[in-house]
Design a protein around this motif. Structure first.
Motif, PDB file in Angstrom:
ATOM      1  N   LEU A  42     -86.341  30.309  27.649  1.00  0.00           N
ATOM      2  CA  LEU A  42     -85.033  30.022  27.203  1.00  0.00           C
ATOM      3  C   LEU A  42     -85.327  28.725  26.145  1.00  0.00           C
ATOM      4  CD1 LEU A  42     -82.138  30.675  26.921  1.00  0.00           C
ATOM      5  CD2 LEU A  42     -81.818  29.337  29.265  1.00  0.00           C
ATOM      6  N   ALA A  43     -85.530  27.594  26.471  1.00  0.00           N
ATOM      7  CA  ALA A  43     -85.482  26.213  25.860  1.00  0.00           C
ATOM      8  C   ALA A  43     -86.172  26.704  24.300  1.00  0.00           C
ATOM      9  CB  ALA A  43     -86.314  25.282  26.472  1.00  0.00           C
ATOM     10  N   LEU A  44     -87.313  27.292  24.575  1.00  0.00           N
ATOM     11  CA  LEU A  44     -88.037  27.834  23.172  1.00  0.00           C
ATOM     12  C   LEU A  44     -87.107  28.674  22.415  1.00  0.00           C
ATOM     13  CD1 LEU A  44     -91.572  28.040  24.666  1.00  0.00           C
ATOM     14  CD2 LEU A  44     -90.823  26.190  23.169  1.00  0.00           C
ATOM     15  N   PHE A  45     -86.486  29.694  23.116  1.00  0.00           N
ATOM     16  CA  PHE A  45     -85.909  30.535  22.232  1.00  0.00           C
ATOM     17  C   PHE A  45     -84.874  29.592  21.521  1.00  0.00           C
ATOM     18  CE2 PHE A  45     -87.127  34.354  24.803  1.00  0.00           C
ATOM     19  CZ  PHE A  45     -87.768  34.872  23.665  1.00  0.00           C
ATOM     20  N   LEU A  46     -83.994  28.802  22.104  1.00  0.00           N
ATOM     21  CA  LEU A  46     -83.162  28.033  21.562  1.00  0.00           C
ATOM     22  C   LEU A  46     -83.553  27.088  20.458  1.00  0.00           C
ATOM     23  CD1 LEU A  46     -81.107  26.680  24.768  1.00  0.00           C
ATOM     24  CD2 LEU A  46     -80.446  28.299  22.953  1.00  0.00           C
ATOM     25  N   LEU A  47     -85.088  26.385  20.657  1.00  0.00           N
ATOM     26  CA  LEU A  47     -85.483  25.589  19.580  1.00  0.00           C
ATOM     27  C   LEU A  47     -85.778  26.738  18.449  1.00  0.00           C
ATOM     28  CD1 LEU A  47     -86.848  23.411  18.134  1.00  0.00           C
ATOM     29  CD2 LEU A  47     -89.275  24.202  19.649  1.00  0.00           C
ATOM     30  N   GLY A  48     -86.259  27.915  18.435  1.00  0.00           N
ATOM     31  CA  GLY A  48     -86.172  28.755  17.400  1.00  0.00           C
ATOM     32  C   GLY A  48     -84.637  29.008  16.479  1.00  0.00           C
ATOM     33  N   LEU A  49     -83.951  29.216  17.453  1.00  0.00           N
ATOM     34  CA  LEU A  49     -82.343  29.345  17.046  1.00  0.00           C
ATOM     35  C   LEU A  49     -82.102  28.232  15.932  1.00  0.00           C
ATOM     36  CD1 LEU A  49     -79.780  31.064  16.915  1.00  0.00           C
ATOM     37  CD2 LEU A  49     -79.254  29.837  18.974  1.00  0.00           C
ATOM     38  N   CYS A  50     -82.348  26.960  16.594  1.00  0.00           N
ATOM     39  CA  CYS A  50     -82.026  25.798  15.769  1.00  0.00           C
ATOM     40  C   CYS A  50     -82.573  25.774  14.617  1.00  0.00           C
ATOM     41  CB  CYS A  50     -82.209  24.567  16.727  1.00  0.00           C
ATOM     42  SG  CYS A  50     -81.225  24.298  17.894  1.00  0.00           S
ATOM     43  N   CYS A  51     -83.951  26.074  14.630  1.00  0.00           N
ATOM     44  CA  CYS A  51     -84.633  26.141  13.174  1.00  0.00           C
ATOM     45  C   CYS A  51     -83.981  27.023  12.141  1.00  0.00           C
ATOM     46  CB  CYS A  51     -86.209  26.468  13.337  1.00  0.00           C
ATOM     47  SG  CYS A  51     -87.129  25.335  14.169  1.00  0.00           S
ATOM     48  N   PHE A  52     -83.596  28.049  12.447  1.00  0.00           N
ATOM     49  CA  PHE A  52     -83.225  29.291  11.720  1.00  0.00           C
ATOM     50  C   PHE A  52     -81.854  28.781  11.230  1.00  0.00           C
ATOM     51  CE2 PHE A  52     -86.660  31.976  12.705  1.00  0.00           C
ATOM     52  CZ  PHE A  52     -86.941  32.642  11.646  1.00  0.00           C
ATOM     53  N   LEU A  53     -81.090  28.144  12.065  1.00  0.00           N
ATOM     54  CA  LEU A  53     -79.487  27.829  11.735  1.00  0.00           C
ATOM     55  C   LEU A  53     -79.691  26.710  10.579  1.00  0.00           C
ATOM     56  CD1 LEU A  53     -77.910  27.660  15.286  1.00  0.00           C
ATOM     57  CD2 LEU A  53     -77.576  29.057  13.213  1.00  0.00           C
ATOM     58  N   LEU A  54     -80.826  26.217  10.397  1.00  0.00           N
ATOM     59  CA  LEU A  54     -81.039  24.955   9.634  1.00  0.00           C
ATOM     60  C   LEU A  54     -81.390  25.382   8.143  1.00  0.00           C
ATOM     61  CD1 LEU A  54     -82.705  22.074  11.952  1.00  0.00           C
ATOM     62  CD2 LEU A  54     -80.442  21.920  10.882  1.00  0.00           C
ATOM     63  N   ILE A  55     -81.845  26.613   8.109  1.00  0.00           N
ATOM     64  CA  ILE A  55     -82.499  27.221   6.950  1.00  0.00           C
ATOM     65  C   ILE A  55     -81.312  27.464   5.761  1.00  0.00           C
ATOM     66  CG2 ILE A  55     -83.800  28.985   6.017  1.00  0.00           C
ATOM     67  CD1 ILE A  55     -85.334  29.391   8.363  1.00  0.00           C
ATOM     68  N   ARG A  56     -81.484  26.785   4.692  1.00  0.00           N
ATOM     69  CA  ARG A  56     -80.456  26.805   3.910  1.00  0.00           C
ATOM     70  C   ARG A  56     -80.507  27.987   2.813  1.00  0.00           C
ATOM     71  NH1 ARG A  56     -80.046  20.855   1.048  1.00  0.00           N
ATOM     72  NH2 ARG A  56     -77.868  21.962   0.268  1.00  0.00           N
ATOM     73  N   THR A  57     -81.712  28.647   2.505  1.00  0.00           N
ATOM     74  CA  THR A  57     -81.931  29.799   1.823  1.00  0.00           C
ATOM     75  C   THR A  57     -80.902  30.947   2.342  1.00  0.00           C
ATOM     76  OG1 THR A  57     -84.087  29.334   1.346  1.00  0.00           O
ATOM     77  CG2 THR A  57     -83.671  31.334   0.851  1.00  0.00           C
ATOM     78  N   SER A  58     -80.422  31.663   1.318  1.00  0.00           N
ATOM     79  CA  SER A  58     -79.497  32.626   1.716  1.00  0.00           C
ATOM     80  C   SER A  58     -80.424  33.936   1.989  1.00  0.00           C
ATOM     81  CB  SER A  58     -78.584  33.009   0.463  1.00  0.00           C
ATOM     82  OG  SER A  58     -77.978  34.346   0.772  1.00  0.00           O
ATOM     83  N   GLY A  59     -79.933  34.597   3.158  1.00  0.00           N
ATOM     84  CA  GLY A  59     -80.710  35.854   3.540  1.00  0.00           C
ATOM     85  C   GLY A  59     -80.065  37.066   3.004  1.00  0.00           C
ATOM     86  N   ARG A  60     -78.939  36.998   2.249  1.00  0.00           N
ATOM     87  CA  ARG A  60     -78.329  38.171   1.575  1.00  0.00           C
ATOM     88  C   ARG A  60     -79.046  39.066   0.400  1.00  0.00           C
ATOM     89  NH1 ARG A  60     -73.416  39.754   3.394  1.00  0.00           N
ATOM     90  NH2 ARG A  60     -73.374  37.581   4.168  1.00  0.00           N
ATOM     91  N   PRO A  61     -79.582  40.216   1.049  1.00  0.00           N
ATOM     92  CA  PRO A  61     -80.518  40.761  -0.047  1.00  0.00           C
ATOM     93  C   PRO A  61     -79.537  41.324  -1.042  1.00  0.00           C
ATOM     94  CG  PRO A  61     -79.912  42.367   1.594  1.00  0.00           C
ATOM     95  CD  PRO A  61     -79.408  40.773   2.194  1.00  0.00           C
ATOM     96  N   GLU A  62     -80.034  41.974  -2.410  1.00  0.00           N
ATOM     97  CA  GLU A  62     -79.503  42.633  -3.338  1.00  0.00           C
ATOM     98  C   GLU A  62     -79.245  44.162  -2.947  1.00  0.00           C
ATOM     99  OE1 GLU A  62     -79.890  43.929  -7.933  1.00  0.00           O
ATOM    100  OE2 GLU A  62     -81.347  42.811  -6.990  1.00  0.00           O
ATOM    101  N   VAL A  63     -78.067  44.570  -2.600  1.00  0.00           N
ATOM    102  CA  VAL A  63     -78.022  45.982  -2.123  1.00  0.00           C
ATOM    103  C   VAL A  63     -77.817  47.139  -3.221  1.00  0.00           C
ATOM    104  CG1 VAL A  63     -76.667  47.289  -0.738  1.00  0.00           C
ATOM    105  CG2 VAL A  63     -76.945  44.997   0.052  1.00  0.00           C
ATOM    106  N   ILE A  64     -78.705  48.000  -3.433  1.00  0.00           N
ATOM    107  CA  ILE A  64     -78.654  49.137  -4.403  1.00  0.00           C
ATOM    108  C   ILE A  64     -77.961  50.416  -3.759  1.00  0.00           C
ATOM    109  CG2 ILE A  64     -79.821  50.368  -6.000  1.00  0.00           C
ATOM    110  CD1 ILE A  64     -81.704  47.830  -6.581  1.00  0.00           C
ATOM    111  N   GLU A  65     -76.711  50.542  -3.919  1.00  0.00           N
ATOM    112  CA  GLU A  65     -76.274  51.766  -3.419  1.00  0.00           C
ATOM    113  C   GLU A  65     -76.896  52.855  -3.908  1.00  0.00           C
ATOM    114  OE1 GLU A  65     -74.535  51.743  -0.721  1.00  0.00           O
ATOM    115  OE2 GLU A  65     -73.829  49.531  -0.749  1.00  0.00           O
ATOM    116  N   THR A  66     -77.299  53.944  -3.044  1.00  0.00           N
ATOM    117  CA  THR A  66     -77.830  55.151  -3.406  1.00  0.00           C
ATOM    118  C   THR A  66     -77.278  56.307  -3.095  1.00  0.00           C
ATOM    119  OG1 THR A  66     -79.441  55.449  -1.742  1.00  0.00           O
ATOM    120  CG2 THR A  66     -80.224  54.276  -3.767  1.00  0.00           C
ATOM    121  N   GLY A  67     -76.104  56.193  -2.223  1.00  0.00           N
ATOM    122  CA  GLY A  67     -75.415  57.173  -1.794  1.00  0.00           C
ATOM    123  C   GLY A  67     -75.894  57.950  -0.462  1.00  0.00           C
ATOM    124  N   GLY A  68     -75.232  58.714   0.008  1.00  0.00           N
ATOM    125  CA  GLY A  68     -75.967  59.509   1.159  1.00  0.00           C
ATOM    126  C   GLY A  68     -75.796  58.816   2.430  1.00  0.00           C
TER     127      GLY A  68
END
Length: 416
Positions: free
Chosen positions: A188-214
């Motif tokens: 549990l402590a290690l999962f919390l450490l991993g969570l903290c690492c990703f919360l500190l990341i500044r790069t946006s994780g939002r991808p470019e969405v290309i709608e294809t329909g369907g």
């Protein structure tokens, strides 16, 4: 692919967000391995109270099955979601879910005598969270490091995985020997450490969405179609499936240690560690010295060496030769994995990366599970030596066949 911070820098370690990803990955792999050790021990101990050894052992298989079923069911939809929603956010939510599972295991362990169905139910939830974590995290990495640093970043990520995979079981065994609740608390402590690492990341994780329909199902189908139509990607993913199916020797190591080499549990530990140690050291080399051109030929050559090492392992009657064969095989496998993952990432547009990663993860999961079942069947018909030799020859044969079927993969050159 959109340039990331440091996109023209070939050194991923110069990127702070990558360092956070790397630390978070080590923490997560260690947590998974420690939690797995505690869960297997606890399930077997509880099952043995009311069942003989043979029946109690079946419950250990149920632990793996409980995690594999949601992986099988959810990995492809999770890949589609990784191409539509914030990848960093998906990783964070998945780690939160894994932490909740660890907390649930901890609460049941403190209780003292939890029901087996309760442990298996939480294992199902843990498998579901892993299904969403893998595609999102793989697709997020190129957004952080860019094309130029991607090969070295993949090698460095492999170091993180191998470090956790080697140290995790050993550390988990030691902690379980002290206290099962302590093992779950550590996870549990290690999962919390991993969570903290990703919360500190500044790069946006939002991808470019290309709608294809369907709709969303069509998006999943589009991902499968892309893999099928892109020969480099299809060849790389399917080669991994076939080779692991034929030449995976993990299930054979206890048989060889006990009944072929007669080296007992200490020799079994040596054999189990040798493959991971070879992979780990090669990952260190690849992280420092990226591979030159002719990536396709080098990948096929490394797969052939892996198959040859499997044959040597099957024929060896000397424990150190067997360990050396596994060590070299692990190093060769790391080269092929590094090239394969790099080619897949570079050949896939960003808006498809989550779905393609999910297909790759599904193939890898299937090859590991089917490989163990296949090895068991082949041992039944050919014996352990025959199964290992047949698997190695099968891997060598598949290398030649795939090199002919997928010339674009064979001719792939630059890994940047």
């Amino acid at each position: 692919m959109t340039d990331a911070p440091g996109a023209h820098d070939t050194n991923p370690w110069a990127i702070n967000d990558f360092r956070l990803i790397w630390l978070g990955r080590i923490a997560a792999v260690l947590a998974i391995q420690i939690q797995s050790s505690a869960l297997l021990w606890q399930v077997y101990e509880i099952a043995r109270r009311d069942h003989p050894i043979a029946e109690a052992s079946l419950y250990l298989g149920l632990v793996g099955l409980a995690q594999f079923i949601p992986l099988l069911a959810l990995t492809l939809p999770a890949g589609e979601m990784a191409d539509r929603r914030d990848r960093k956010g998906t990783v964070i939510l998945a780690i939160v879910a894994e932490g909740v599972c660890a907390l649930s295991f901890l609460a049941m362990a403190i209780h003292g005598s939890p029901p087996l169905w309760g442990l298996l139910l939480v294992a199902v939830g843990f498998g579901a969270s892993r299904a969403f974590l893998a595609p999102a995290s793989q697709a997020f990495l190129p957004m952080v490091v860019g094309r130029a640093a991607l090969p070295r970043a993949i090698a460095a990520q492999s170091i993180a995985f191998q470090t956790g995979a080697i140290a995790g079981p050993a550390l988990g065994g030691v902690i379980v020997g002290v206290s099962v609740p302590l093992a779950y608390g550590t996870a549990l402590a290690l999962f919390l450490l991993g969570l903290c690492c990703f919360l500190l990341i500044r790069t946006s994780g939002r991808p470019e969405v290309i709608e294809t329909g369907g709709g969303r199902w069509q998006a999943v189908v589009d991902g499968l179609k892309y893999v099928w139509d892109t020969r480099i990607v299809l060849g790389a993913i399917s080669l991994d499936l076939i080779v692991v199916l034929f030449a995976g020797v993990a299930l054979l190591t206890p048989i060889f240690a006990r009944d072929i080499l007669h080296v007992g549990p200490e020799g079994f530990g040596l054999l189990r560690a040798s493959f991971g140690a070879g992979a780990f050291l090669m990952a260190l080399v690849l992280a420092r010295y990226p591979l030159p051109g002719k990536g396709g030929l080098m990948m096929f050559a490394s797969v052939a060496v892996f198959g040859l090492c499997t044959v040597v392992f099957g024929l060896s009657k000397i424990v150190w030769l067997s360990a050396a064969a596994l060590f070299i095989g692990g190093a060769a496998d790391m080269i092929s994995v590094n090239i394969r993952q790099t080619l897949i990432q570079l050949s896939t547009p960003d808006h498809m990366r989550g779905r393609v990663s999910s297909v790759s993860m599904l193939f890898i999961g299937a090859s590991n599970e089917l490989g163990e079942a296949y090895s068991g069947v082949m041992v039944r018909f050919l014996g352990p030596i025959g199964a290992a030799v047949f698997g190695g020859v099968g891997a060598l044969t598949a290398t030649g066949v795939w090199a002919r079927l997928f010339p674009d993969l064979r001719k792939a050159d630059k890994l940047v």
